[in-house]
Design a protein around this motif. Structure first.
Motif, PDB file in Angstrom:
ATOM      1  N   PHE A   1       0.807  -1.229   0.000  1.00  0.00           N
ATOM      2  CA  PHE A   1       0.000   0.000   0.000  1.00  0.00           C
ATOM      3  C   PHE A   1       0.838   1.277   0.000  1.00  0.00           C
ATOM      4  O   PHE A   1       0.595   2.172  -0.817  1.00  0.00           O
ATOM      5  N   PRO A   2       1.834   1.432   0.856  1.00  0.00           N
ATOM      6  CA  PRO A   2       2.635   2.659   0.785  1.00  0.00           C
ATOM      7  C   PRO A   2       3.387   2.790  -0.550  1.00  0.00           C
ATOM      8  O   PRO A   2       3.552   3.887  -1.065  1.00  0.00           O
ATOM      9  N   TRP A   3       3.815   1.665  -1.093  1.00  0.00           N
ATOM     10  CA  TRP A   3       4.512   1.719  -2.377  1.00  0.00           C
ATOM     11  C   TRP A   3       3.580   2.228  -3.475  1.00  0.00           C
ATOM     12  O   TRP A   3       3.987   3.006  -4.334  1.00  0.00           O
ATOM     13  N   THR A   4       2.309   1.794  -3.457  1.00  0.00           N
ATOM     14  CA  THR A   4       1.378   2.266  -4.480  1.00  0.00           C
ATOM     15  C   THR A   4       1.092   3.753  -4.342  1.00  0.00           C
ATOM     16  O   THR A   4       0.812   4.420  -5.333  1.00  0.00           O
ATOM     17  N   VAL A   5       1.163   4.271  -3.131  1.00  0.00           N
ATOM     18  CA  VAL A   5       0.921   5.698  -2.925  1.00  0.00           C
ATOM     19  C   VAL A   5       2.041   6.535  -3.527  1.00  0.00           C
ATOM     20  O   VAL A   5       1.794   7.573  -4.147  1.00  0.00           O
ATOM     21  N   ILE A   6       3.286   6.076  -3.393  1.00  0.00           N
ATOM     22  CA  ILE A   6       4.420   6.873  -3.895  1.00  0.00           C
ATOM     23  C   ILE A   6       4.891   6.421  -5.272  1.00  0.00           C
ATOM     24  O   ILE A   6       5.866   6.964  -5.796  1.00  0.00           O
ATOM     25  N   TYR A   7       4.222   5.447  -5.887  1.00  0.00           N
ATOM     26  CA  TYR A   7       4.688   4.873  -7.147  1.00  0.00           C
ATOM     27  C   TYR A   7       4.828   5.929  -8.244  1.00  0.00           C
ATOM     28  O   TYR A   7       5.860   6.003  -8.904  1.00  0.00           O
ATOM     29  N   ARG A   8       3.841   6.750  -8.443  1.00  0.00           N
ATOM     30  CA  ARG A   8       3.873   7.731  -9.520  1.00  0.00           C
ATOM     31  C   ARG A   8       5.021   8.732  -9.322  1.00  0.00           C
ATOM     32  O   ARG A   8       5.741   9.049 -10.255  1.00  0.00           O
ATOM     33  N   ASP A   9       5.201   9.209  -8.111  1.00  0.00           N
ATOM     34  CA  ASP A   9       6.295  10.130  -7.831  1.00  0.00           C
ATOM     35  C   ASP A   9       7.657   9.443  -7.960  1.00  0.00           C
ATOM     36  O   ASP A   9       8.627  10.047  -8.411  1.00  0.00           O
ATOM     37  N   ALA A  10       7.726   8.165  -7.562  1.00  0.00           N
ATOM     38  CA  ALA A  10       8.994   7.436  -7.665  1.00  0.00           C
ATOM     39  C   ALA A  10       9.375   7.212  -9.116  1.00  0.00           C
ATOM     40  O   ALA A  10      10.552   7.333  -9.479  1.00  0.00           O
ATOM     41  N   VAL A  11       8.421   6.896  -9.972  1.00  0.00           N
ATOM     42  CA  VAL A  11       8.713   6.708 -11.397  1.00  0.00           C
ATOM     43  C   VAL A  11       9.205   8.015 -12.001  1.00  0.00           C
ATOM     44  O   VAL A  11      10.144   8.034 -12.795  1.00  0.00           O
ATOM     45  N   ALA A  12       8.592   9.114 -11.610  1.00  0.00           N
ATOM     46  CA  ALA A  12       9.000  10.416 -12.144  1.00  0.00           C
ATOM     47  C   ALA A  12      10.397  10.807 -11.683  1.00  0.00           C
ATOM     48  O   ALA A  12      11.150  11.431 -12.435  1.00  0.00           O
ATOM     49  N   SER A  13      10.774  10.428 -10.488  1.00  0.00           N
ATOM     50  CA  SER A  13      12.068  10.882  -9.973  1.00  0.00           C
ATOM     51  C   SER A  13      13.220   9.917 -10.265  1.00  0.00           C
ATOM     52  O   SER A  13      14.323  10.353 -10.566  1.00  0.00           O
ATOM     53  N   VAL A  14      13.012   8.609 -10.162  1.00  0.00           N
ATOM     54  CA  VAL A  14      14.125   7.665 -10.347  1.00  0.00           C
ATOM     55  C   VAL A  14      13.961   6.782 -11.576  1.00  0.00           C
ATOM     56  O   VAL A  14      14.852   6.003 -11.889  1.00  0.00           O
ATOM     57  N   GLY A  15      12.847   6.827 -12.246  1.00  0.00           N
ATOM     58  CA  GLY A  15      12.624   6.011 -13.432  1.00  0.00           C
ATOM     59  C   GLY A  15      11.812   4.770 -13.116  1.00  0.00           C
ATOM     60  O   GLY A  15      11.691   4.340 -11.971  1.00  0.00           O
ATOM     61  N   PHE A  16      11.273   4.188 -14.182  1.00  0.00           N
ATOM     62  CA  PHE A  16      10.383   3.045 -14.044  1.00  0.00           C
ATOM     63  C   PHE A  16      11.089   1.837 -13.447  1.00  0.00           C
ATOM     64  O   PHE A  16      10.585   1.183 -12.538  1.00  0.00           O
ATOM     65  N   ALA A  17      12.273   1.506 -13.959  1.00  0.00           N
ATOM     66  CA  ALA A  17      12.964   0.289 -13.531  1.00  0.00           C
ATOM     67  C   ALA A  17      13.345   0.346 -12.054  1.00  0.00           C
ATOM     68  O   ALA A  17      13.130  -0.611 -11.310  1.00  0.00           O
ATOM     69  N   ARG A  18      13.898   1.458 -11.602  1.00  0.00           N
ATOM     70  CA  ARG A  18      14.322   1.564 -10.197  1.00  0.00           C
ATOM     71  C   ARG A  18      13.127   1.641  -9.253  1.00  0.00           C
ATOM     72  O   ARG A  18      13.247   1.319  -8.080  1.00  0.00           O
ATOM     73  N   ALA A  19      11.982   2.075  -9.736  1.00  0.00           N
ATOM     74  CA  ALA A  19      10.789   2.142  -8.890  1.00  0.00           C
ATOM     75  C   ALA A  19      10.038   0.814  -8.882  1.00  0.00           C
ATOM     76  O   ALA A  19       9.446   0.436  -7.876  1.00  0.00           O
ATOM     77  N   PHE A  20      10.058   0.080 -10.002  1.00  0.00           N
ATOM     78  CA  PHE A  20       9.229  -1.103 -10.135  1.00  0.00           C
ATOM     79  C   PHE A  20       9.960  -2.401  -9.793  1.00  0.00           C
ATOM     80  O   PHE A  20       9.356  -3.314  -9.236  1.00  0.00           O
ATOM     81  N   LEU A  21      11.236  -2.523 -10.112  1.00  0.00           N
ATOM     82  CA  LEU A  21      11.938  -3.789  -9.939  1.00  0.00           C
ATOM     83  C   LEU A  21      12.009  -4.283  -8.492  1.00  0.00           C
ATOM     84  O   LEU A  21      11.826  -5.483  -8.265  1.00  0.00           O
ATOM     85  N   PRO A  22      12.257  -3.451  -7.495  1.00  0.00           N
ATOM     86  CA  PRO A  22      12.254  -3.988  -6.126  1.00  0.00           C
ATOM     87  C   PRO A  22      10.889  -4.553  -5.708  1.00  0.00           C
ATOM     88  O   PRO A  22      10.815  -5.614  -5.084  1.00  0.00           O
ATOM     89  N   MET A  23       9.825  -3.872  -6.095  1.00  0.00           N
ATOM     90  CA  MET A  23       8.503  -4.387  -5.742  1.00  0.00           C
ATOM     91  C   MET A  23       8.180  -5.636  -6.558  1.00  0.00           C
ATOM     92  O   MET A  23       7.550  -6.560  -6.057  1.00  0.00           O
ATOM     93  N   PHE A  24       8.617  -5.680  -7.806  1.00  0.00           N
ATOM     94  CA  PHE A  24       8.430  -6.876  -8.615  1.00  0.00           C
ATOM     95  C   PHE A  24       9.157  -8.060  -7.988  1.00  0.00           C
ATOM     96  O   PHE A  24       8.613  -9.161  -7.920  1.00  0.00           O
ATOM     97  N   ALA A  25      10.376  -7.840  -7.515  1.00  0.00           N
ATOM     98  CA  ALA A  25      11.128  -8.918  -6.860  1.00  0.00           C
ATOM     99  C   ALA A  25      10.415  -9.376  -5.584  1.00  0.00           C
ATOM    100  O   ALA A  25      10.330 -10.576  -5.305  1.00  0.00           O
ATOM    101  N   PHE A  26       9.888  -8.444  -4.825  1.00  0.00           N
ATOM    102  CA  PHE A  26       9.165  -8.769  -3.600  1.00  0.00           C
ATOM    103  C   PHE A  26       7.925  -9.605  -3.908  1.00  0.00           C
ATOM    104  O   PHE A  26       7.684 -10.643  -3.283  1.00  0.00           O
ATOM    105  N   ILE A  27       7.154  -9.177  -4.888  1.00  0.00           N
ATOM    106  CA  ILE A  27       5.933  -9.912  -5.252  1.00  0.00           C
ATOM    107  C   ILE A  27       6.294 -11.267  -5.861  1.00  0.00           C
ATOM    108  O   ILE A  27       5.613 -12.266  -5.616  1.00  0.00           O
ATOM    109  N   PHE A  28       7.392 -11.338  -6.628  1.00  0.00           N
ATOM    110  CA  PHE A  28       7.835 -12.596  -7.214  1.00  0.00           C
ATOM    111  C   PHE A  28       8.173 -13.612  -6.125  1.00  0.00           C
ATOM    112  O   PHE A  28       7.779 -14.783  -6.211  1.00  0.00           O
ATOM    113  N   VAL A  29       8.877 -13.177  -5.085  1.00  0.00           N
ATOM    114  CA  VAL A  29       9.214 -14.081  -3.977  1.00  0.00           C
ATOM    115  C   VAL A  29       7.939 -14.575  -3.289  1.00  0.00           C
ATOM    116  O   VAL A  29       7.818 -15.756  -2.938  1.00  0.00           O
TER     117      VAL A  29
END
Length: 128
Positions: free
Chosen positions: A69-97
């Motif tokens: 939930f907190p990640w979804t709240v800051i997702y849009r701002d994180a993509v804008a500031s650090v890029g899609f890959a750096r914002a999405f890959l850690p959460m993708f790895a977490f969900i994959f595990v």
């Protein structure tokens, strides 16, 4: 100082309640159950391990929800500031595990509820 306060307050509460509580020793209060009923049978009951497995899986996926939930709240701002890959890959790895863990639990029967023989024959018992 915070640790000291965190230890002293509960100890003080226990001490005050020990000093203020009424002490009425009687045989009924020393029995296994204070319900007025005479205990029958053994107090050591074997529970089905399935209860514990369901509880552990609930805790794991409850924590997953709390972390997503907190990640979804800051997702849009994180993509804008650090890029899609750096914002999405850690959460993708977490969900994959978590998906791998769920697949393992599913494969090993941890989420399959064990049913009684009466239920399999088509006769439902009163506790199901």
């Amino acid at each position: 100082m915070l640790g000291l306060v965190g230890i002293l307050i509960p100890l003080a509460m226990v001490a005050v309640s020990w000093l203020l509580r009424p002490s009425v020793p009687e045989q009924g209060k020393r029995t296994t159950y204070e319900s007025g009923e005479v205990p029958t049978g053994n107090t050591h009951v074997r529970f089905n391990i399935q209860y514990y497995m369901v509880a552990l899986l609930f805790v794991v996926f409850d924590i997953e929800t709390v972390l997503i939930f907190p990640w979804t709240v800051i997702y849009r701002d994180a993509v804008a500031s650090v890029g899609f890959a750096r914002a999405f890959l850690p959460m993708f790895a977490f969900i994959f595990v978590l998906v791998v863990a769920l697949a393992w639990a599913w494969r090993n029967g941890a989420i399959r509820w064990v049913r009684t023989e009466g239920y399999r024959r088509g006769v439902k018992s009163h506790d199901q």
